[in-house]
Design a protein around this motif. Structure first.
Motif, PDB file in Angstrom:
ATOM      1  N   PHE A  25     -17.749  -0.960   3.746  1.00 45.77           N
ATOM      2  CA  PHE A  25     -16.959  -1.687   2.751  1.00 45.77           C
ATOM      3  C   PHE A  25     -16.497  -0.768   1.614  1.00 45.77           C
ATOM      4  CE2 PHE A  25     -19.472  -5.672   4.020  1.00 45.77           C
ATOM      5  CZ  PHE A  25     -18.469  -6.077   4.882  1.00 45.77           C
ATOM      6  N   LEU A  26     -17.133   0.385   1.461  1.00 46.30           N
ATOM      7  CA  LEU A  26     -16.835   1.301   0.362  1.00 46.30           C
ATOM      8  C   LEU A  26     -16.018   2.505   0.819  1.00 46.30           C
ATOM      9  CD1 LEU A  26     -20.298   1.260  -1.474  1.00 46.30           C
ATOM     10  CD2 LEU A  26     -18.305  -0.202  -1.850  1.00 46.30           C
ATOM     11  N   ALA A  27     -15.377   2.407   1.965  1.00 44.46           N
ATOM     12  CA  ALA A  27     -14.549   3.521   2.443  1.00 44.46           C
ATOM     13  C   ALA A  27     -13.406   3.766   1.472  1.00 44.46           C
ATOM     14  CB  ALA A  27     -14.003   3.203   3.833  1.00 44.46           C
ATOM     15  N   SER A  28     -13.137   5.046   1.174  1.00 43.81           N
ATOM     16  CA  SER A  28     -12.102   5.386   0.192  1.00 43.81           C
ATOM     17  C   SER A  28     -10.795   5.829   0.842  1.00 43.81           C
ATOM     18  CB  SER A  28     -12.618   6.491  -0.735  1.00 43.81           C
ATOM     19  OG  SER A  28     -12.988   7.640   0.018  1.00 43.81           O
ATOM     20  N   SER A  29     -10.760   5.883   2.165  1.00 45.83           N
ATOM     21  CA  SER A  29      -9.532   6.189   2.897  1.00 45.83           C
ATOM     22  C   SER A  29      -9.712   5.652   4.310  1.00 45.83           C
ATOM     23  CB  SER A  29      -9.257   7.691   2.921  1.00 45.83           C
ATOM     24  OG  SER A  29     -10.215   8.364   3.729  1.00 45.83           O
ATOM     25  N   PHE A  30      -8.652   5.696   5.087  1.00 48.26           N
ATOM     26  CA  PHE A  30      -8.740   5.125   6.429  1.00 48.26           C
ATOM     27  C   PHE A  30      -9.513   6.033   7.379  1.00 48.26           C
ATOM     28  CE2 PHE A  30      -4.892   3.368   4.487  1.00 48.26           C
ATOM     29  CZ  PHE A  30      -5.282   2.044   4.442  1.00 48.26           C
ATOM     30  N   THR A  31      -9.407   7.331   7.180  1.00 44.65           N
ATOM     31  CA  THR A  31     -10.236   8.212   7.988  1.00 44.65           C
ATOM     32  C   THR A  31     -11.698   8.093   7.567  1.00 44.65           C
ATOM     33  OG1 THR A  31      -9.599  10.001   6.487  1.00 44.65           O
ATOM     34  CG2 THR A  31      -8.465   9.885   8.584  1.00 44.65           C
ATOM     35  N   ASP A  32     -11.908   7.903   6.277  1.00 40.13           N
ATOM     36  CA  ASP A  32     -13.274   7.684   5.803  1.00 40.13           C
ATOM     37  C   ASP A  32     -13.830   6.392   6.391  1.00 40.13           C
ATOM     38  OD1 ASP A  32     -15.602   8.173   4.261  1.00 40.13           O
ATOM     39  OD2 ASP A  32     -14.874   6.827   2.690  1.00 40.13           O
TER      40      ASP A  32
END
Length: 872
Positions: free
Chosen positions: A300-307
């Motif tokens: 839920f805390l991903a900062s980008s789509f690759t992340d």
């Protein structure tokens, strides 16, 4: 591609890298005396987890039995010599197979798997072995599809697929490239993992990682982390139940941006169900010393789509990286350059993701779904991940030997990136899970209706998400820095010949702090679960606890939609709704098939057949010569007979109860027993009710059939007429049937509904016209009655379930409309209040029709209210 974003793990994610004996930082296996306390602490937590699973009915009964077996096996496993542990785990998994499936079916599952493993290791050329495995796979697929008859139960297919459909690909790849050691016990342990027996959706464990997960690291230390992961999985599953129960949204009832935002966010939040089960599965493997990495890491805390791609379902990303992305990229990069190879490799990886997800559902459900939602979702995911990868490839990633200095600006950027990523992913998940584009457009369109309260809670939620991202990012980087410093110190100490210090427990405690957390939290949850036996909970609190403990309890929205037939044609709905999937799994074949009903080709769309005696929804149902679910009556009313014409739907028809047990028969018998003999007259209640008949269909029955029987009173039964009148109008458009009443046809034209609209979209367009349509129907009923001297009566009662405040308000409103039309309303909205549990009043867990007990309660409440209206 060594620096591919697909390959990098998220910061703080654990990796399975066992250390060699004597290496700096490696834990050494403690002697038996030193192992006793950690073992007792871990075993005690394991027992608490078993009690929690039982108290809250986590997953299934099969999972509870496997967990009990695992708890007992845990007590033996950690005292065995190292060489005996892997064989013991295999035998424990075999025993679990028999526990879950029984001896015969379990033996079939083990035998089929053993044959596949044997084919892989035949002493022939690898290409020939691969061909034999493909032939066997095609044969098994034909059996799964039902083209050939299988001598075993279909219940083993979902688990068999979870064990072999992806792991077989990985195993063959590693066998071909000889990237890991191979042996009989390793192969059996890899394919027949104990927790896999309960999870058709299971992480794609890499074989090389699986082999490397068993090293010289102290297995009790790994077991403690596994127990903590299992507890974390339990918490995610309980949180999933709260999200499912209390954040459910009827798209037709969305009125503002707050409801629209909830509709868009909820599908993504429901991934807690998968994440929780993955934590349980991998945690159980770690409890047996397999140091496997975690499967999901704060996605839920991903900062980008690759992340995001690196954080969610990490095992699946590693699988795609190994089998599809890397081979395509490295082969193409030599021919067409890095950028073109990156684009094509990403395309291949996401196309494989779509195809393999459908392949996965083939083994679970027996069909290969190809639906537009899947195509759109994986296309969007592939494009945004590719865009991020190209951006990182072009601009590079900042690298520094020292930690980057944190500023308010950098934290703000991180928060904004996290919020933006979360918003796009929520929208993608909403598209993926939406039954139709029209329904999605209907709900999302309300984002433009922004009130102060809507803006406050949406903004508050986004700010909280951004703050959480910053806080956890600081924690992860601090932990990474501490681990790097510790590893550097250990390396320096090793270079000087010093003995590395043994790992210290937190805060000087004799047991790990994680064990204290798990123990205290487990005890607290057990107190909550069983506290109702000695404590009096507030009704609202009791309802929350009950919803946490009951995995098959549908949310109010799902229960209403299921009762209304909303899910009848949504064959893929169970992909995103485990509650409905579980109910459908228990539902007997042909439960909804009634051989006493046939289609008419006009409105009403169906009717009962005369003189039938058939099984329907678990009970025998008899129709008389007039096609009524009732006793036989003469069409010409006999003298000294008082007749009541009963118009209703499936509840009034007595669906799911035996002949004579429906409330109409019980009231008629009581009228004749208490008043018939002394007044020298007979009372007859003629039941013209038909399942699925709303107010408009009941008006048709009155006009075409009921009036011919010369009734003295009309008794129309309303369950949720406001909903059903709109449903009838919408279905007439969808099916292309002309309504027999011109005023209703005009309302349909004004509403703007058209063929092909989703039920939710049509319902939303018809809502402004529902009351007008229902009032007209009630008025027409009253007019027919007054012209013939018939007394118009209406009975209004709920379904046997906990009604929402909105549903209760609708039922009271339809009573007001009935009174306004001149119908005498009989209020039975509290008829089920004395019932200890609504589930006890339903004919089945998957069917909310009232059972015989509920019909008796209706009859007991209806009789004293009806008798005075009949002049008694």
């Amino acid at each position: 591609m060594t620096d591919s974003p697909l390959a990098r793990p998220p910061a703080g994610a654990l990796r399975a890298r066992p250390l060699s004996p004597g290496a700096p930082g490696a834990s050494t296996v403690a002697p038996h005396g030193a192992r006793l306390l950690p073992f007792v602490v871990a075993a005690a937590q394991f027992v608490l987890l078993v009690l929690l699973v039982q108290a809250y009915a986590i997953e299934s009964a099969a999972f509870f039995r496997v967990l009990e077996l695992a708890c007992g096996g845990f007590a033996v496993f950690h005292w065995l010599p190292e060489r005996a542990r892997l064989p013991f785990f295999v035998l424990l998994s075999a025993a679990g197979t028999v526990v879950v499936f029984g001896f015969a079916q379990g033996a079939w599952l083990l035998a089929i798997g053993a044959v596949l493993i044997a084919l892989i290791h035949l002493p022939v050329a690898f290409a020939l072995r691969l061909g034999l495995v493909l032939v066997a796979g095609v044969a098994l697929a034909c059996l799964r599809a039902g083209w050939w008859h299988a001598p075993w139960s279909s219940s083993i297919w979902p688990i068999f697929g979870a064990m072999f459909m992806f792991r077989l690909i990985v195993y063959l790849y590693d066998l071909r490239n000889r990237t890991a050691p191979f042996g009989a016990w390793r192969a059996l342990a890899y394919f027949f993992m104990l927790p896999n027996l309960c999870f058709p959706l299971f992480p794609v464990v890499d074989y090389k990682t699986f082999c490397r997960s068993r090293g010289s690291v102290d297995e009790l230390h790994i077991a403690q982390s596994g127990i903590e992961w299992m507890f974390r999985g339990l918490m995610q599953l309980l949180l999933y139940r709260l999200v499912y129960q209390y954040l459910s949204v009827d798209p037709a009832s969305v009125k503002s941006a707050g409801g629209a935002a909830l509709y868009l966010v909820r599908p993504y939040l429901l991934y807690l169900r998968i994440s929780g089960s993955f934590h349980l599965a991998i945690g159980m493997m770690r409890a047996f010393g397999f140091a496997l990495p975690q499967t999901n890491h704060r996605y839920f805390l991903a900062s980008s789509f690759t992340d995001y791609w690196r954080r969610i379902n990490i095992y699946w990303k590693e699988f795609l990286q190994k089998i599809f992305f890397n081979p395509v990229y490295f082969r193409l990069s030599k021919r067409m350059g890095a950028t073109a190879a990156l684009v094509l490799a990403t395309f291949v990886a996401f196309f494989a993701t779509w195809a393999l997800h459908s392949y996965q559902w083939f083994w679970i459900r027996g069909s290969f779904p190809v639906i537009w939602q899947d195509i759109v979702f994986w296309s969007v995911m592939g494009l945004v991940v590719l865009a991020n990868m190209l951006r990182e490839a072009r601009h590079g990633r900042r690298r520094s030997l020292t930690a980057a200095r944190r500023t308010l600006g950098s934290d703000l950027q991180l928060a904004l990136r996290t919020v933006g990523t979360f918003a796009v992913i929520c929208a993608s998940w909403a598209i993926w899970s939406a039954p139709s584009l029209g329904e999605l457009r209907l709900a999302a369109g309300k984002l433009r209706v922004m009130g102060v309260a809507d803006a406050a809670w949406i903004l508050g939620g986004l700010v909280a998400l951004g703050l959480a991202a910053v806080w956890y990012d600081r924690r992860e980087k601090a932990a990474t820095a501490a681990a790097t410093a510790a590893a550097t110190a250990a390396a320096l100490a090793g270079a000087r010949g010093a003995v590395p210090a043994a790992p210290q427990v937190a805060a000087g405690l004799p047991i790990p702090w994680s064990a204290v957390r798990v123990g205290l939290a487990s005890c607290g949850l057990l107190v909550i679960a069983y506290g109702s036996l000695v404590l009096h909970y507030d009704p609202a609190v009791a309802d929350v606890v009950d919803r946490l403990k009951n995995p098959l309890r549908l949310s109010r929205t799902d229960a209403q939609m299921l009762d209304r037939g909303y899910y009848e044609d949504l064959t893929d709905v169970t992909r995103f709704n485990p509650q409905l999937a579980a109910l459908y799994a228990e539902k007997p074949p042909n439960w909804d098939r009634c051989w006493a009903i046939h289609r008419t080709g006009s409105f009403p769309t169906h009717e009962l057949l005369p003189s039938r005696h058939v099984a329907f929804k678990g009970a025998m149902m008899t129709t008389n010569r007039w096609a009524m679910r009732d006793r036989d009556y003469e069409q010409q009313k006999p003298s000294r007979t008082y007749r009541v014409a009963l118009l209703g739907d499936s509840h009034a028809m007595g669906t799911g109860v035996e002949d004579g047990q429906d409330f109409e028969s019980l009231v008629e018998d009581r009228l004749n027993a208490e008043h018939g003999a002394q007044e020298h007259r007979r009372y007859e209640i003629l039941n013209f009710s038909v399942g699925g008949y709303g107010p408009v269909a009941r008006l048709c029955v009155l006009d075409r059939k009921a009036l011919e029987f010369q009734p003295d009173a009309l008794l129309t039964v309303g369950i949720n007429d406001l909903y059903w009148v709109a449903k009838e109008l919408a279905e007439s458009v969808e099916a292309g049937y002309a309504l027999p009443y011109a005023p209703l046809t005009e309302l349909v034209r004004q509403s703007g509904i058209r063929n092909g609209m989703s039920p939710a979209e049509a319902d939303a367009k018809l809502r402004p016209y529902r009351e007008q349509a229902l009032l007209w129907v009630y008025q027409e009923m009253t007019q027919r009655c007054l012209q013939r001297g018939i007394k118009p009566l209406g009975v209004f009662m709920p379904q046997p379930r906990v009604e929402s405040a909105e549903s209760t308000a609708e039922m009271r409103r339809q009573m007001e409309l009935a009174r306004q039309a001149g119908i005498t309303a009989i209020d039975l909205l509290d008829v089920y209040k004395s019932a200890p549990s609504m589930e006890q009043l339903q004919i089945a867990k998957w069917d909310g029709h009232p059972n015989a007990m509920a019909h008796r309660m209706i009859a007991e409440a209806l009789y004293p209210a009806l008798a005075p209206q009949l002049g008694l």
